[in-house]
Design an enzyme around this catalytic site. Structure first.
Site, PDB file in Angstrom:
ATOM      1  N   SER A   9      16.937  42.443  36.604  1.00  0.00           N
ATOM      2  CA  SER A   9      18.556  42.315  36.450  1.00  0.00           C
ATOM      3  C   SER A   9      19.329  43.700  36.585  1.00  0.00           C
ATOM      4  O   SER A   9      18.841  44.657  35.854  1.00  0.00           O
ATOM      5  CB  SER A   9      18.957  41.898  34.757  1.00  0.00           C
ATOM      6  OG  SER A   9      20.365  41.985  34.946  1.00  0.00           O
TER       7      SER A   9
ATOM      8  N   TRP B 240      26.242  36.950  37.497  1.00  0.00           N
ATOM      9  CA  TRP B 240      26.866  36.876  36.178  1.00  0.00           C
ATOM     10  C   TRP B 240      28.219  37.450  36.453  1.00  0.00           C
ATOM     11  O   TRP B 240      28.558  38.011  37.355  1.00  0.00           O
ATOM     12  CB  TRP B 240      26.049  37.787  35.306  1.00  0.00           C
ATOM     13  CG  TRP B 240      25.616  39.424  35.522  1.00  0.00           C
ATOM     14  CD1 TRP B 240      24.582  39.908  35.732  1.00  0.00           C
ATOM     15  CD2 TRP B 240      26.722  40.452  35.123  1.00  0.00           C
ATOM     16  NE1 TRP B 240      24.640  41.207  35.960  1.00  0.00           N
ATOM     17  CE2 TRP B 240      25.884  41.846  35.442  1.00  0.00           C
ATOM     18  CE3 TRP B 240      27.902  40.709  34.721  1.00  0.00           C
ATOM     19  CZ2 TRP B 240      26.172  42.808  35.386  1.00  0.00           C
ATOM     20  CZ3 TRP B 240      28.293  42.091  34.464  1.00  0.00           C
ATOM     21  CH2 TRP B 240      27.585  43.334  34.667  1.00  0.00           C
TER      22      TRP B 240
ATOM     23  N   GLU C  18      37.143  23.524  32.103  1.00  0.00           N
ATOM     24  CA  GLU C  18      38.128  24.160  33.213  1.00  0.00           C
ATOM     25  C   GLU C  18      37.089  24.786  34.213  1.00  0.00           C
ATOM     26  O   GLU C  18      37.328  24.412  35.495  1.00  0.00           O
ATOM     27  CB  GLU C  18      39.104  25.232  32.802  1.00  0.00           C
ATOM     28  CG  GLU C  18      39.860  25.795  33.856  1.00  0.00           C
ATOM     29  CD  GLU C  18      40.838  26.864  33.589  1.00  0.00           C
ATOM     30  OE1 GLU C  18      41.125  27.115  32.401  1.00  0.00           O
ATOM     31  OE2 GLU C  18      41.261  27.339  34.544  1.00  0.00           O
TER      32      GLU C  18
ATOM     33  N   TYR D  44      21.398  40.285  23.210  1.00  0.00           N
ATOM     34  CA  TYR D  44      22.552  39.665  22.678  1.00  0.00           C
ATOM     35  C   TYR D  44      22.914  39.530  21.359  1.00  0.00           C
ATOM     36  O   TYR D  44      22.153  38.595  20.824  1.00  0.00           O
ATOM     37  CB  TYR D  44      22.818  38.270  23.692  1.00  0.00           C
ATOM     38  CG  TYR D  44      22.965  38.449  25.204  1.00  0.00           C
ATOM     39  CD1 TYR D  44      23.042  39.691  25.884  1.00  0.00           C
ATOM     40  CD2 TYR D  44      23.013  37.518  25.901  1.00  0.00           C
ATOM     41  CE1 TYR D  44      23.088  39.807  27.210  1.00  0.00           C
ATOM     42  CE2 TYR D  44      23.084  37.456  27.474  1.00  0.00           C
ATOM     43  CZ  TYR D  44      22.961  38.633  27.947  1.00  0.00           C
ATOM     44  OH  TYR D  44      23.022  38.742  29.448  1.00  0.00           O
TER      45      TYR D  44
ATOM     46  N   ALA E 236      34.581  38.036  36.129  1.00  0.00           N
ATOM     47  CA  ALA E 236      34.736  39.639  35.724  1.00  0.00           C
ATOM     48  C   ALA E 236      35.164  39.810  34.085  1.00  0.00           C
ATOM     49  O   ALA E 236      36.149  40.388  33.998  1.00  0.00           O
ATOM     50  CB  ALA E 236      35.754  40.058  36.702  1.00  0.00           C
TER      51      ALA E 236
HETATM   52  P1  NDP Z   1      32.935  35.444  32.944  1.00  0.00           P
HETATM   53  O1  NDP Z   1      33.261  36.654  33.861  1.00  0.00           O
HETATM   54  O2  NDP Z   1      33.105  34.121  33.323  1.00  0.00           O
HETATM   55  O3  NDP Z   1      33.585  35.779  31.585  1.00  0.00           O
HETATM   56  C1  NDP Z   1      33.720  34.603  30.333  1.00  0.00           C
HETATM   57  C2  NDP Z   1      34.781  35.161  29.489  1.00  0.00           C
HETATM   58  O4  NDP Z   1      35.985  34.757  30.107  1.00  0.00           O
HETATM   59  C3  NDP Z   1      34.684  34.034  28.608  1.00  0.00           C
HETATM   60  O5  NDP Z   1      33.862  34.274  27.259  1.00  0.00           O
HETATM   61  C4  NDP Z   1      36.083  34.019  28.020  1.00  0.00           C
HETATM   62  O6  NDP Z   1      36.264  35.078  27.046  1.00  0.00           O
HETATM   63  C5  NDP Z   1      36.830  34.191  29.479  1.00  0.00           C
HETATM   64  N1  NDP Z   1      37.142  32.905  30.059  1.00  0.00           N
HETATM   65  C6  NDP Z   1      36.124  32.238  30.561  1.00  0.00           C
HETATM   66  N2  NDP Z   1      36.701  30.973  31.469  1.00  0.00           N
HETATM   67  C7  NDP Z   1      37.794  31.098  30.951  1.00  0.00           C
HETATM   68  C8  NDP Z   1      39.173  30.305  31.127  1.00  0.00           C
HETATM   69  N3  NDP Z   1      38.876  29.226  31.982  1.00  0.00           N
HETATM   70  N4  NDP Z   1      40.369  30.835  30.801  1.00  0.00           N
HETATM   71  C9  NDP Z   1      40.584  31.676  29.894  1.00  0.00           C
HETATM   72  N5  NDP Z   1      39.537  32.674  29.565  1.00  0.00           N
HETATM   73  C10 NDP Z   1      38.351  32.475  29.896  1.00  0.00           C
HETATM   74  O7  NDP Z   1      31.228  35.635  32.518  1.00  0.00           O
HETATM   75  P2  NDP Z   1      30.545  36.531  31.371  1.00  0.00           P
HETATM   76  O8  NDP Z   1      30.696  37.775  31.406  1.00  0.00           O
HETATM   77  O9  NDP Z   1      30.481  35.816  29.962  1.00  0.00           O
HETATM   78  O10 NDP Z   1      29.031  36.331  31.929  1.00  0.00           O
HETATM   79  C11 NDP Z   1      28.495  35.072  32.033  1.00  0.00           C
HETATM   80  C12 NDP Z   1      26.953  35.210  31.545  1.00  0.00           C
HETATM   81  O11 NDP Z   1      26.281  36.037  32.647  1.00  0.00           O
HETATM   82  C13 NDP Z   1      26.888  35.720  30.468  1.00  0.00           C
HETATM   83  O12 NDP Z   1      26.942  34.916  29.150  1.00  0.00           O
HETATM   84  C14 NDP Z   1      25.273  36.333  30.425  1.00  0.00           C
HETATM   85  O13 NDP Z   1      24.492  35.273  30.129  1.00  0.00           O
HETATM   86  C15 NDP Z   1      25.250  36.775  31.956  1.00  0.00           C
HETATM   87  N6  NDP Z   1      25.521  38.230  32.020  1.00  0.00           N
HETATM   88  C16 NDP Z   1      24.403  38.915  32.210  1.00  0.00           C
HETATM   89  C17 NDP Z   1      24.550  40.275  32.422  1.00  0.00           C
HETATM   90  C18 NDP Z   1      23.316  40.982  32.710  1.00  0.00           C
HETATM   91  O14 NDP Z   1      23.291  42.397  32.638  1.00  0.00           O
HETATM   92  N7  NDP Z   1      22.305  40.506  33.333  1.00  0.00           N
HETATM   93  C19 NDP Z   1      25.729  40.992  31.965  1.00  0.00           C
HETATM   94  C20 NDP Z   1      26.871  40.187  31.663  1.00  0.00           C
HETATM   95  C21 NDP Z   1      26.695  38.812  31.658  1.00  0.00           C
HETATM   96  P3  NDP Z   1      37.453  35.242  25.896  1.00  0.00           P
HETATM   97  O15 NDP Z   1      37.839  33.781  25.768  1.00  0.00           O
HETATM   98  O16 NDP Z   1      36.657  35.990  24.760  1.00  0.00           O
HETATM   99  O17 NDP Z   1      38.583  36.168  26.752  1.00  0.00           O
END
Ligand code: NDP
Length: 322
Positions: free
Chosen positions: A155, A210, A300, A54, A214
């Protein structure tokens, strides 16, 4: 907040946890991270997810600084790292993958960046076709016996690869993987629910899932285009934008998201809270890792716990139909 056992281990993880992919060091600095962790601790979150890959290790540095500033007792929360992708822009062959050398060195480097003496959870971020499974299992086992790692896992490995690692460890009296970190959300269900069913049953693998939204698609924010301040608009994430919105697959997924909105409205909630709560219905989920680029989003998303009791059989049927 409720706590779930991580598979068949004794470790209790909060149902919701918090991760830093894309966000830390890109959209979130150490000060903002500190405020986010404060909100997480207040809500009862006890697991924070990270990876060497990351932001090339910078995400772990930000997380380490924020956790140190908050000064919580180290035995009250868990941190993770993941090894595979490396933390260098142009990595040498020994700086990526799951060889004994890289698994060991990446663990030491992650501990340094996170400012911790041990990693609670340490994941193989992807499977490595170039390293024999036994070499990786031995490397992880050694880190566990040295007290540098408490639980190791995988993972996005196939069920077959996870079974192979478990069998090798059990046959050789080594520490088997305890958890897998897969994608799981309303739009991506098949691997978790179908492919992994036998490994949950046979090996008692726990899961830290994770992208519950999406990557933000399930918030509904991409239905009328790409907001300038969103993940899909970030330079370097064009591949994600295409996958999420600007492709046949993206359009098909957005059509499903559109159908989600009236269900959220009918329940008096938001699509984000509904989507996150839905993940928790599955008992094979140990913890849902939240992502957020702002404190307000995190707040939220944490409130998804209030929506969980509203997801009765009828609502679940409506969601499944979509
Ligand atoms: P989400 O699918 O929940 O996406 C999060 C993103 O969505 C935020 O960064 C933000 O992005 C947007 N968002 C979140 N909440 C809201 C809201 N209430 N209203 C509007 N926009 C919102 O989770 P992630 O994809 O971030 O995954 C979570 C965690 O999982 C990661 O941090 C990581 O630790 C892990 N992960 C692991 C992977 C793996 O291969 N092992 C791959 C991916 C993630 P923005 O504001 O920029 O639009």
């Amino acid at each position: 907040m409720k706590y779930r056992s991580m598979g068949r281990t004794g470790l209790k993880l909060s149902e919701l946890s918090f991760g830093s992919w894309v966000t830390f060091n890109k959209q979130v600095d150490a000060g903002q991270a500190e405020r986010m962790f404060g909100a997480c601790f207040d809500a009862g979150i006890n697991f924070f997810d990270n990876a060497e890959g990351y932001e090339r290790g910078q995400s772990e540095i930000v997380m380490g600084q924020a956790l140190k500033a908050l000064g919580r007792s180290r035995d009250s929360y868990c941190v993770s790292s993941k090894v595979f992708f490396g933390s260098h822009e142009n990595p040498a062959p020994t700086q990526v993958g799951l060889s004994r050398k890289h698994v060991t060195e990446a663990c030491h480097q992650a501990m340094q960046r996170l400012q911790v003496d041990y990693l609670d959870l340490y994941f193989c971020h992807r499977a490595d076709p170039d390293t024999p499974i036994g070499e990786t299992v031995w490397a992880m086992h050694n880190l566990v016996t040295q007290g540098k790692v408490l639980y190791w896992g995988t993972s996005e490995w196939s069920a077959e690869q996870i079974a192979e690692a478990c069998d090798f460890a059990l046959e050789n009296h080594l520490t088997p993987p305890s958890m897998e970190q897969p994608q799981y959300n309303l739009l991506d269900r098949k691997r978790f629910e179908v492919e992994y069913a036998p490994i949950f049953k046979k090996y008692g693998i726990g899961t830290t899932t994770w992208s519950p939204l999406a990557s933000g698609a399930l918030t509904g924010k991409y239905l009328e285009g790409i907001p300038a301040d969103s993940r899909a608009a970030l330079p370097g994430y064009e591949w994600l934008r295409e996958r999420m919105v600007e492709s046949e697959r993206g359009e098909e997924r957005m059509a499903r998201v559109r159908k989600l909105l009236p269900i959220a409205e009918q329940l008096g909630t938001t699509p984000s809270k509904l989507a996150i709560a839905w993940c928790l219905l599955n008992p094979n989920v140990s913890t849902v890792i939240l992502g957020a680029s702002r404190v307000e989003q995190l707040e939220e998303n944490l409130a998804a716990l209030e929506v969980l009791p509203l997801l009765d059989d009828e609502v679940q049927k409506q969601l499944a139909a979509i």
